[in-house]
Scaffold this active site. Structure first.
Site, PDB file in Angstrom:
ATOM      1  N   LYS A  80      -5.590  37.791  21.363  1.00  0.00           N
ATOM      2  CA  LYS A  80      -5.081  36.661  20.552  1.00  0.00           C
ATOM      3  C   LYS A  80      -6.225  35.996  19.813  1.00  0.00           C
ATOM      4  O   LYS A  80      -7.389  36.057  20.221  1.00  0.00           O
ATOM      5  CB  LYS A  80      -4.340  35.632  21.420  1.00  0.00           C
ATOM      6  CG  LYS A  80      -5.189  34.942  22.503  1.00  0.00           C
ATOM      7  CD  LYS A  80      -5.975  33.730  22.027  1.00  0.00           C
ATOM      8  CE  LYS A  80      -6.977  33.241  23.070  1.00  0.00           C
ATOM      9  NZ  LYS A  80      -8.041  32.415  22.553  1.00  0.00           N
ATOM     10  N   ASP A 110      -3.815  31.229  29.372  1.00  0.00           N
ATOM     11  CA  ASP A 110      -3.419  32.051  28.213  1.00  0.00           C
ATOM     12  C   ASP A 110      -2.517  33.219  28.598  1.00  0.00           C
ATOM     13  O   ASP A 110      -2.128  34.006  27.725  1.00  0.00           O
ATOM     14  CB  ASP A 110      -4.672  32.631  27.529  1.00  0.00           C
ATOM     15  CG  ASP A 110      -5.524  31.559  26.868  1.00  0.00           C
ATOM     16  OD1 ASP A 110      -5.023  30.444  26.664  1.00  0.00           O
ATOM     17  OD2 ASP A 110      -6.689  31.867  26.556  1.00  0.00           O
TER      18      ASP A 110
HETATM   19  O1  C5P Z   1      -6.769  28.755  32.744  1.00  0.00           O
HETATM   20  P1  C5P Z   1      -8.036  29.556  32.648  1.00  0.00           P
HETATM   21  O2  C5P Z   1      -8.474  30.049  33.977  1.00  0.00           O
HETATM   22  O3  C5P Z   1      -7.982  30.634  31.623  1.00  0.00           O
HETATM   23  O4  C5P Z   1      -9.131  28.524  32.136  1.00  0.00           O
HETATM   24  C1  C5P Z   1     -10.498  28.820  32.239  1.00  0.00           C
HETATM   25  C2  C5P Z   1     -11.279  27.535  32.148  1.00  0.00           C
HETATM   26  O5  C5P Z   1     -11.198  27.018  30.816  1.00  0.00           O
HETATM   27  C3  C5P Z   1     -10.788  26.407  33.023  1.00  0.00           C
HETATM   28  O6  C5P Z   1     -11.330  26.479  34.311  1.00  0.00           O
HETATM   29  C4  C5P Z   1     -11.283  25.172  32.262  1.00  0.00           C
HETATM   30  O7  C5P Z   1     -12.658  24.960  32.513  1.00  0.00           O
HETATM   31  C5  C5P Z   1     -11.163  25.606  30.820  1.00  0.00           C
HETATM   32  N1  C5P Z   1      -9.897  25.162  30.219  1.00  0.00           N
HETATM   33  C6  C5P Z   1      -9.732  23.818  29.916  1.00  0.00           C
HETATM   34  N2  C5P Z   1      -8.559  23.386  29.355  1.00  0.00           N
HETATM   35  C7  C5P Z   1      -7.574  24.258  29.074  1.00  0.00           C
HETATM   36  C8  C5P Z   1      -7.723  25.633  29.352  1.00  0.00           C
HETATM   37  C9  C5P Z   1      -8.907  26.048  29.930  1.00  0.00           C
HETATM   38  O8  C5P Z   1     -10.626  23.006  30.141  1.00  0.00           O
HETATM   39  N3  C5P Z   1      -6.448  23.803  28.517  1.00  0.00           N
END
Ligand code: C5P
Length: 355
Positions: free
Chosen positions: A13, A143
């Site tokens: 994406k 995501d």
């Molecule tokens: O959800 P995911 O594990 O992909 O997110 C990775 C990191 O990205 C999270 O631990 C956070 O530090 C950051 N993040 C964030 N806000 C979001 C998505 C991700 O701060 N909406």
């Protein structure tokens, strides 16, 4: 009994808009984002096994974590908890063929997790609906739900609350890959630091207290930010923003209108990414890549997600091919890929058609 392995194809994406709001109590940032699935695919195959394992080949294979840290393994385990009867084996051998680079701002790990969900749902004949799979996906990563859905969609919350966007046409992209990845949490943390420094600067008055080097990190020219898709000075901030508080993110209505026009020339100038200044602060050399793409005629240029991949919008397929060749010649990236969007999310592919 022999069980046929299941193979799923899943796209990368880019974010056409990434508006980052305040840091929440759970450590995530409130987002409004426009996800757009592009035709750069990983393939994930699952088959029953005595114990769960993961094998990775292709782009950046050595950088993909093995074992429980692997998002596809975590997704299969989450689906087993949600949908596998007690006592039934949920061990699977997972094979990932990667074309999406790792830690590149293209949600490659999330894509593999989404593919594993769809593949295990099929392998186990678990029968979860799209909505049920999406709920499991949200627990695996922000995501992952979008990689299930694909197309063009607005994401809210952490990015996991999705609404299909009314978008028309096909958009042609050139992705410019960088050597090495960027850690998503580190990019969000850099975004918070830049905003805190900016708030101090604003409180101190015009021309005061901008930390040394900050201007250079952000770039001399305005960087597209999410204030309705307009280019704003990321140091001065967008309209209506208080000195200390980070405003709630809002969807660019201008971008949504442009996406309905199917006209890349209308969409290009409205691409925006609030994480771009943070990615540029960590990788200043990306400014050269973005400038090169613009000088070579891209009609939109931005860092993809948390970076470091840069995404360039082309006028059409032919323009994208020319741009890819010129960018390669300019020596401002480790490689390029031409692709188009939107494309479908994670999809089972019939046996014999994958490779
Ligand atoms: O959800 P995911 O594990 O992909 O997110 C990775 C990191 O990205 C999270 O631990 C956070 O530090 C950051 N993040 C964030 N806000 C979001 C998505 C991700 O701060 N909406």
């Amino acid at each position: 009994m022999t069980v046929t392995p299941v193979t799923v194809r899943v796209p990368a994406k880019v974010n056409l808009q990434l508006a980052v709001g305040p840091l929440r109590a759970d450590g995530y940032h409130e987002l409004v984002t426009v996800f757009h699935a592009v035709s750069l695919f990983d393939e994930v195959t699952v088959r029953p096994a005595d114990r769960t394992s993961v094998r990775v080949s292709g782009t950046d294979a050595a950088a993909v974590p093995a074992g429980r840290a692997n998002l596809a393994v975590r997704a299969a385990a989450a689906l087993a908890r949600a949908a596998r009867p007690r006592g039934a084996s949920s061990a699977v051998a997972i094979e990932i063929r990667k074309r999406i680079p790792v830690a590149a701002g293209l949600a490659g790990g999330s894509a593999d997790a989404a593919a594993a969900l769809v593949a295990c749902n099929e392998l186990w004949q678990a029968g979860l609906s799209a909505a049920e799979l999406s709920a499991v996906a949200a627990g695996v990563g922000s995501d992952v739900a979008f990689a299930l859905l694909g197309g063009t969609a607005v994401g809210r919350g952490r990015g996991e609350q999705l609404t299909v966007a009314l978008a028309a046409g096909t958009y042609h992209w050139v992705l410019a890959f960088s050597p090495g990845g960027l850690s998503t949490p580190e990019v969000y943390a850099a975004c918070d630091r830049l905003r805190a420094a900016r708030a101090v600067g604003v409180a101190a008055g015009p021309g005061r207290a901008r930390p040394p080097g900050l201007g250079a990190a952000l770039g001399a020219s305005p960087v597209a930010s999410s204030a309705g898709g307009r280019a704003v000075d990321p140091v001065a901030g967008s309209s209506g923003e208080g000195a200390a508080g980070v405003p709630e993110p809002r969807l660019s209505t201008e971008l949504m209108v442009a996406l309905r026009s199917a006209d890349p020339a209308a969409v290009g100038p409205l691409l925006s990414n609030d994480l771009q200044p943070a990615a540029l602060s960590l990788r200043p050399e990306l400014r050269r890549t973005l400038s090169a793409g613009r000088e070579l005629g891209a009609i939109g240029a931005m860092v993809s997600g948390s970076g470091p991949t840069c995404a360039f919008l082309a006028a059409d397929a032919r323009h994208a091919r020319d741009l890819a060749v010129s960018l390669t010649g300019a020596g401002v990236c480790r490689g390029v890929a031409g692709c188009h969007g939107p494309v479908h999310g994670a999809t089972v592919i019939p046996a014999g058609e994958h490779g």
